[in-house]
Scaffold this active site. Structure first.
Site, PDB file in Angstrom:
ATOM      1  N   CYS A 116       2.018 -10.903  -4.968  1.00 20.71           N
ATOM      2  CA  CYS A 116       0.850 -10.625  -4.114  1.00 20.71           C
ATOM      3  C   CYS A 116      -0.473 -11.068  -4.741  1.00 20.71           C
ATOM      4  O   CYS A 116      -1.472 -11.182  -4.042  1.00 20.71           O
ATOM      5  CB  CYS A 116       0.798  -9.140  -3.787  1.00 20.71           C
ATOM      6  SG  CYS A 116       2.294  -8.628  -2.959  1.00 20.71           S
ATOM      7  N   HIS A 256      -6.017  -7.629  -0.939  1.00 21.48           N
ATOM      8  CA  HIS A 256      -4.633  -7.904  -0.558  1.00 21.48           C
ATOM      9  C   HIS A 256      -4.205  -6.838   0.443  1.00 21.48           C
ATOM     10  O   HIS A 256      -4.518  -5.663   0.287  1.00 21.48           O
ATOM     11  CB  HIS A 256      -3.751  -7.859  -1.809  1.00 21.48           C
ATOM     12  CG  HIS A 256      -2.289  -7.842  -1.502  1.00 21.48           C
ATOM     13  ND1 HIS A 256      -1.705  -8.793  -0.706  1.00 21.48           N
ATOM     14  CD2 HIS A 256      -1.304  -6.982  -1.860  1.00 21.48           C
ATOM     15  CE1 HIS A 256      -0.407  -8.524  -0.591  1.00 21.48           C
ATOM     16  NE2 HIS A 256      -0.147  -7.425  -1.282  1.00 21.48           N
ATOM     17  N   ASN A 286       2.270  -7.207   5.355  1.00 18.96           N
ATOM     18  CA  ASN A 286       2.055  -7.752   4.010  1.00 18.96           C
ATOM     19  C   ASN A 286       2.733  -9.121   3.922  1.00 18.96           C
ATOM     20  O   ASN A 286       3.956  -9.199   3.865  1.00 18.96           O
ATOM     21  CB  ASN A 286       2.638  -6.773   2.980  1.00 18.96           C
ATOM     22  CG  ASN A 286       2.426  -7.235   1.555  1.00 18.96           C
ATOM     23  OD1 ASN A 286       2.011  -8.375   1.306  1.00 18.96           O
ATOM     24  ND2 ASN A 286       2.733  -6.369   0.610  1.00 18.96           N
TER      25      ASN A 286
HETATM   26  O1  UT7 Z   1       2.195  -5.901  -1.996  1.00 16.54           O
HETATM   27  C1  UT7 Z   1       2.900  -5.686  -3.175  1.00 16.54           C
HETATM   28  C2  UT7 Z   1       2.660  -4.350  -3.734  1.00 16.54           C
HETATM   29  N1  UT7 Z   1       3.196  -3.336  -2.910  1.00 16.54           N
HETATM   30  C3  UT7 Z   1       2.484  -2.276  -2.533  1.00 16.54           C
HETATM   31  O2  UT7 Z   1       1.328  -2.202  -2.878  1.00 16.54           O
HETATM   32  C4  UT7 Z   1       3.167  -1.182  -1.762  1.00 16.54           C
HETATM   33  C5  UT7 Z   1       2.842   0.153  -2.351  1.00 16.54           C
HETATM   34  N2  UT7 Z   1       3.555   1.284  -1.747  1.00 16.54           N
HETATM   35  C6  UT7 Z   1       3.341   1.671  -0.453  1.00 16.54           C
HETATM   36  O3  UT7 Z   1       2.592   1.052   0.277  1.00 16.54           O
HETATM   37  C7  UT7 Z   1       4.015   2.937   0.006  1.00 16.54           C
HETATM   38  O4  UT7 Z   1       4.582   3.566  -1.112  1.00 16.54           O
HETATM   39  C8  UT7 Z   1       5.134   2.706   1.079  1.00 16.54           C
HETATM   40  C9  UT7 Z   1       4.491   2.315   2.383  1.00 16.54           C
HETATM   41  C10 UT7 Z   1       6.082   1.628   0.596  1.00 16.54           C
HETATM   42  C11 UT7 Z   1       5.889   4.019   1.298  1.00 16.54           C
HETATM   43  O5  UT7 Z   1       4.999   5.068   1.653  1.00 16.54           O
HETATM   44  P1  UT7 Z   1       5.041   6.455   0.892  1.00 16.54           P
HETATM   45  O6  UT7 Z   1       4.048   7.308   1.526  1.00 16.54           O
HETATM   46  O7  UT7 Z   1       4.868   6.196  -0.577  1.00 16.54           O
HETATM   47  O8  UT7 Z   1       6.467   6.972   1.240  1.00 16.54           O
HETATM   48  P2  UT7 Z   1       7.681   7.334   0.275  1.00 16.54           P
HETATM   49  O9  UT7 Z   1       8.334   6.101  -0.217  1.00 16.54           O
HETATM   50  O10 UT7 Z   1       7.258   8.353  -0.720  1.00 16.54           O
HETATM   51  O11 UT7 Z   1       8.623   8.048   1.305  1.00 16.54           O
HETATM   52  C12 UT7 Z   1       8.250   9.275   1.948  1.00 16.54           C
HETATM   53  C13 UT7 Z   1       9.330   9.647   2.938  1.00 16.54           C
HETATM   54  C14 UT7 Z   1      10.727   9.583   2.344  1.00 16.54           C
HETATM   55  O12 UT7 Z   1      11.475  10.629   2.909  1.00 16.54           O
HETATM   56  P3  UT7 Z   1      11.734  11.978   2.101  1.00 16.54           P
HETATM   57  O13 UT7 Z   1      12.419  11.575   0.834  1.00 16.54           O
HETATM   58  O14 UT7 Z   1      10.381  12.566   1.874  1.00 16.54           O
HETATM   59  O15 UT7 Z   1      12.593  12.767   3.040  1.00 16.54           O
HETATM   60  C15 UT7 Z   1      11.250   8.276   2.832  1.00 16.54           C
HETATM   61  O16 UT7 Z   1      12.657   8.238   2.950  1.00 16.54           O
HETATM   62  O17 UT7 Z   1       9.307   8.718   4.013  1.00 16.54           O
HETATM   63  C16 UT7 Z   1      10.613   8.182   4.201  1.00 16.54           C
HETATM   64  N3  UT7 Z   1      10.485   6.809   4.675  1.00 16.54           N
HETATM   65  C17 UT7 Z   1      10.380   6.525   5.985  1.00 16.54           C
HETATM   66  N4  UT7 Z   1      10.400   7.281   7.089  1.00 16.54           N
HETATM   67  C18 UT7 Z   1      10.255   6.680   8.267  1.00 16.54           C
HETATM   68  C19 UT7 Z   1      10.419   5.656   3.967  1.00 16.54           C
HETATM   69  N5  UT7 Z   1      10.278   4.607   4.785  1.00 16.54           N
HETATM   70  C20 UT7 Z   1      10.258   5.126   6.049  1.00 16.54           C
HETATM   71  C21 UT7 Z   1      10.130   4.558   7.328  1.00 16.54           C
HETATM   72  N6  UT7 Z   1      10.136   5.355   8.391  1.00 16.54           N
HETATM   73  N7  UT7 Z   1       9.981   3.215   7.502  1.00 16.54           N
END
Ligand code: UT7
Length: 331
Positions: A116, A256, A286
């Site tokens: 990125c 980004h 992204n």
């Molecule tokens: O560009 C390169 C660099 N990358 C980034 O900068 C990305 C950085 N990270 C992020 O943007 C975020 O961490 C994500 C968007 C990838 C994820 O968001 P989050 O708020 O950190 O969610 P999480 O991974 O902590 O997941 C929270 C919950 C989980 O469920 P439980 O364990 O709390 O029951 C996940 O299983 O959300 C669940 N989850 C979803 N639910 C519905 C994960 N993906 C989804 C989804 N739909 N698509």
């Protein structure tokens, strides 16, 4: 003596026609439009469909438009830096393939893989080639066909990424505009949180790697999120401090586009109001190396000569950084 700088003298972009909406993703994996919008800010992303099409095909469209609007002959391009983690093939470089497709017969070039942050690394490298006096026309292309490495059964990654490509032309400038300064960083220890495990020399493609889904993007989102917010804003703060720039001096922040929440947190830490932040993540998701040039393309008509832009990115590697540009032209 006036310092020779590298100025962006044109920008163009391309996103493929097909739009993958959150509603369609709801039918593919266990997710909701509401979750995607509140956690990422993404509403839709563009996907390159069609047998035999790769990232160079999107770059062809972006670069053709760029050469046309800058009235540049393809044979006058001297260097092509193609920032991507989804090259057409492992080798030859997509820069070479693109040069062939466009007729840039006198160019040398290479692919640059900094995920990125690729466009920031490429822009800085291209600027140095101009500042040294070695070259007068350098193309910096940033694009990715993320759909080629995304697992569309994995809701944690498939809602985030899209396909797209942007390109800028760099030329020498002596009027105090152009790429002014850059803070670029990397930390390979971050590779455990964001990578594509197989397909390189450690784990060449095999039935086993395919069965294990190791050719897809792997991301530990929460960890990456924390590093992204801290490091992006720190790099931008370092850059501003060493150039005596205050938040009021910044005309645009060009972040980004990984997550709307990361963008908002970075802008807040930098003291920059939301009206000065380029955001198009809702439309494109992204696109990895493509996000920053796609923003510059979309906002080009609003940019004025002398505007101070801070470009900032964080991504796989880890790689991150910030670049200060003084915009060089009025559209
Ligand atoms: O560009 C390169 C660099 N990358 C980034 O900068 C990305 C950085 N990270 C992020 O943007 C975020 O961490 C994500 C968007 C990838 C994820 O968001 P989050 O708020 O950190 O969610 P999480 O991974 O902590 O997941 C929270 C919950 C989980 O469920 P439980 O364990 O709390 O029951 C996940 O299983 O959300 C669940 N989850 C979803 N639910 C519905 C994960 N993906 C989804 C989804 N739909 N698509």
């Amino acid at each position: 003596m006036t310092k020779l700088r590298a100025a962006i003298t044109g920008v163009h972009g391309y996103v493929p026609e097909y739009i993958l909406t959150n509603q369609e993703l709801e039918k593919m994996v266990d997710t909701t439009d509401e979750w995607i919008m509140t956690r990422t800010g993404i509403s839709e992303r563009h996907i390159l469909k069609g047998e035999g099409l790769g990232v160079s095909d999107m770059a062809v469209e972006a670069v053709k438009g760029l050469l046309k609007k800058t009235n540049t002959n393809p044979e006058d391009i001297e260097v092509v830096i193609f920032c991507t983690v989804t090259p057409d093939m492992v080798f030859p470089a997509s820069a070479n393939i693109l040069s062939d497709k466009i007729g840039m017969k006198n160019a040398w070039g290479f692919d640059l893989g900094a995920a990125c942050s690729g466009f920031l690394y490429g822009l800085t490298t291209g600027a140095r080639l101009i500042e040294s006096g070695a070259h007068k026309k350098v193309l910096v292309v940033g694009g990715d066909k993320m759909s080629s490495i995304v697992d569309y059964t994995d809701r944690a990654t498939c809602v985030i990424f899209g396909d797209g490509c942007g390109a800028v032309l760099l030329e020498p400038s002596t009027d105090e505009c152009g790429v002014m300064d850059a803070v670029l960083r990397s930390d390979g220890a971050g590779r455990e949180f964001l990578h594509q495990k197989a397909g390189g020399s450690v784990k060449p493609a095999s039935h086993a790697t395919i069965d294990a889904g190791e050719h897809y993007v792997y991301q530990e989102g929460k960890s990456v999120f924390k590093f992204a917010v801290t490091n992006m804003s720190e790099a931008a703060a370092d850059l501003m401090e060493r150039n005596n720039l205050q938040a009021d001096d910044i005309t645009w922040l060009v972040p980004h586009q990984a997550n709307k929440r990361i963008i908002d947190a970075t802008a807040t830490r930098m003291g920059i109001g939301s009206e000065k932040v380029m955001i198009n993540i809702h439309k494109y998701g992204n696109t990895t190396s493509g996000t920053i040039p796609l923003c510059l393309w979309e906002w080009e008509k609003q940019l004025k000569k002398g505007d101070n832009l801070i470009l900032a990115a964080f991504g796989g590697g880890f790689t991150w950084g910030a670049v200060w540009i003084k915009w060089a032209y009025n559209s």
